[in-house]
Design a protein around this motif. Structure first.
Motif, short mmCIF file in Angstrom:
data_model
loop_
_atom_site.label_atom_id
_atom_site.label_comp_id
_atom_site.label_asym_id
_atom_site.label_seq_id
_atom_site.Cartn_x
_atom_site.Cartn_y
_atom_site.Cartn_z
N VAL A 304 0.96 -1.20 -0.12
CA VAL A 304 0.02 0.01 0.00
C VAL A 304 0.91 1.25 -0.13
N LEU A 336 -5.70 -2.82 -1.39
CA LEU A 336 -5.23 -1.70 -2.27
C LEU A 336 -6.19 -0.49 -2.41
N LEU A 342 -7.03 -0.22 7.39
CA LEU A 342 -5.52 0.05 7.11
C LEU A 342 -4.73 0.53 8.39
N SER A 348 -5.36 4.11 0.29
CA SER A 348 -5.56 3.42 -0.75
C SER A 348 -5.10 3.83 -2.03
#
Length: 435
Positions: A304, A336, A342, A348
Motif C-alpha cells: 500500500v 489496495l 488499514l 488506498s
C-alpha cells in the motif's frame, strides 16, 4: 242565431276556468335562451408519480459534479422535491457521513425534458474530509440506490520514491526495514553505499542509525537496540543484545525482531536470524521467544501507500491473511482499495471505480485484466499512477509462483510513458530508494 250560441257558450266556459284557477305569470318571464346543464360531477385530481432516474454511464473521479434526474408522470413536482433524498459518503467501505439534500444550499435543479435534473458539486460533499478517494450513494425514502459516484480530494503533490535493479560496481545495495513513525509497521527503504569491509556490521549500524530525516518514518535515536556483537555461522545470523541495550524497547521488541530479521534476510543468503539476550536464548521479551530462529523474508503481502509529514510516498507491505491463490488476489485488490482496516498514515492506491474483471496465471506470469479506466483515471497524476502500478506489481509478485505481472485495460495491455506491460514486468529488487 244557431252560430252565435256555441260561441257564447265557449266564452262562458273560458271565463269560468279563468276565475277558478289563478293565472301564474312565471311562464311569461322564462328565458328560453339559457342552456340546459346536466347534473355536476366531482372533479378528479391526478396524483403525479415521482421516480428517480440514475445515470446510465459509470461515474469517475474525473468528473466534478454528480447528477441524477427526477421524473413526474404529470410534469408537476412537489414543493419539497428533495425532502426524501440524502447522500451517504463512504471512505472505502466505511460510511463517514450522510447528507440530506434538502440541507444543501449548493444543489442545482434544472428542467431537462420534462424532468428535474439534480446536480451537486462533489467538492461540496468532500468539505471537511481527509484526503483520499470517496464514494457517494443516493438514498431515497431510506432505500439506498444501486449506483455509485466517485470523488477524490487528494492533492496529488507528493513524489513516489523510486525503485531500481541497478547497483554499480563497488557499491552495495541495502534494504532496510525501518519502523513507521508510530512503530507499528515496517517500511523497506533502499540505500546504495560503498561496499564496506564488514557488510553485516555496516548493515546493523545503518539500521540502528535510522532512516534519512524527512521521510515520515521513526526518527528516534537509536531506532533499534544496540547489539555489541553479530555472528554469522552456518547460514544463521546471531544478534547479541543485553538488558541495558533494550531498555525502552521492551514494548517495541516484536517489531524490533521483525525489522532486523527481514533486513538481514534481504542481504543474505541466510537461513535465519537468532537473538540472544544477556548471552541466553532461554528468555521471552514481550511475547517473543528467543529460542525461535526467525526466517522472515518476503511475505505474501499487499503493498500500500505510506506517507506521514513528508513530501514523499513509499510502498509498505501488509501481510495477507488468506491462504488460497484466488483469495489472495482478491485480498490484494481489497487492501489496495482500502476495503480492509488499514494502518495509520496508509492510503488506498487503487481508486474504487476501477474493477478487476479477471486474471490468468500462465507459468509464473500473472495477467490482470482491469476495467478500461485503469489507464485513464490517474493519467494526469503520473506519480500516483505509477504508485498504483508498482503496488500491483510488488503485491502480486509476492505470491507463490508469480515472478512477473502484466496489467490490461479491458483486455488491452497497458503501455504508456511510465510503464510498458506489453511484456511481463518483474518487481525491482530495490524499492523506496532514499532521495
Amino acid at each position: 242565431m244557431h252560430r252565435i250560441l256555441p260561441n257564447i257558450l265557449f266564452i262562458v266556459i273560458i271565463f269560468i276556468l279563468a276565475t277558478a284557477f289563478p293565472l301564474s305569470t312565471d311562464i311569461l318571464s322564462l328565458d328560453l335562451s339559457q342552456q340546459i346543464v346536466d347534473q355536476p360531477v366531482d372533479e378528479v385530481v391526478i396524483t403525479p408519480k415521482i421516480s428517480t432516474v440514475l445515470p446510465e454511464l459509470q461515474d469517475s473521479i474525473l468528473t466534478q459534479e454528480l447528477y441524477f434526474d427526477i421524473k413526474s408522470t404529470t410534469s408537476v413536482f412537489p414543493a419539497d422535491l428533495l425532502s426524501t433524498y440524502s447522500l451517504d459518503v463512504f471512505s472505502s467501505t466505511k460510511k463517514v457521513k450522510s447528507i440530506p439534500l434538502s440541507d444543501l444550499t449548493a444543489v442545482k435543479v434544472s428542467d431537462i425534458d420534462h424532468q428535474k435534473r439534480i446536480s451537486i458539486s462533489k467538492s461540496t460533499l468532500l468539505e471537511g474530509l481527509d484526503e483520499g478517494y470517496y464514494t457517494f450513494k443516493l438514498v431515497e425514502d431510506n432505500k439506498t440506490q444501486d449506483y455509485s459516484w466517485y470523488a477524490s480530494n487528494v492533492n496529488y503533490s507528493k513524489v513516489l520514491l523510486k525503485t531500481t535493479n541497478q547497483v554499480s560496481n563497488g557499491n552495495l545495495g541495502l534494504i532496510l526495514y525501518y519502523p513507521t513513525s508510530d512503530y507499528q509497521n515496517l517500511v523497506p527503504i533502499s540505500r546504495i553505499i560503498k561496499t564496506p569491509d564488514n557488510r553485516w556490521r555496516t548493515l546493523y549500524t545503518t539500521l540502528l542509525n535510522g532512516p534519512k530525516t524527512g521521510l515520515g518514518l521513526y526518527e528516534g535515536t537509536p531506532s533499534i537496540p544496540y547489539a555489541p556483537n553479530i555472528k554469522i555461522s552456518k547460514g544463521v545470523a546471531t544478534i547479541y543484545m543485553y538488558s541495558a541495550n533494550i531498555a525502552g524497547f521492551e514494548d517495541k521488541f516484536p517489531m524490533v525482531v521483525k525489522g532486523i530479521s527481514k533486513t538481514f534476510m534481504t542481504l543474505g543468503p541466510l537461513d535465519g536470524v537468532n537473538f540472544l539476550l544477556d548471552d541466553s536464548s532461554n528468555k521471552t521479551v514481550s511475547g517473543v521467544d528467543l529460542k525461535t530462529t526467525f526466517t522472515t523474508g518476503q511475505e505474501k503481502s499487499a503493498y500500500v501507500g505510506y506517507t506521514k509529514d513528508s513530501n514523499y510516498m513509499m510502498l509498505m507491505p501488509l501481510p495477507l491473511s488468506t491462504s488460497t491463490f484466488d483469495d489472495q488476489v482478491n485480498e490484494i485488490i481489497k487492501i489496495l482499495k482500502g476495503h480492509t482496516e488499514l494502518a495509520s498514515n496508509v492510503f488506498s492506491v487503487l481508486p474504487d471505480e476501477i474493477t478487476l474483471q479477471g486474471y490468468t496465471l500462465s507459468g509464473s506470469n500473472l495477467q490482470l485484466n482491469f476495467s478500461a479506466n485503469i489507464d485513464k483515471v490517474l493519467s494526469a497524476y503520473p506519480e500516483y499512477e505509477l504508485l498504483m502500478y508498482k503496488a500491483l506489481i510488488y503485491s502480486c509478485t509476492s505470491l507463490e509462483g508469480v515472478s512477473t505481472v502484466q496489467i490490461q485495460a479491458n483486455g488491452v495491455n497497458v503501455s504508456n510513458s511510465l510503464i510498458d506491460f506489453n511484456a511481463p514486468v518483474s518487481a525491482d529488487k530495490y524499492l523506496n530508494l532514499e532521495p
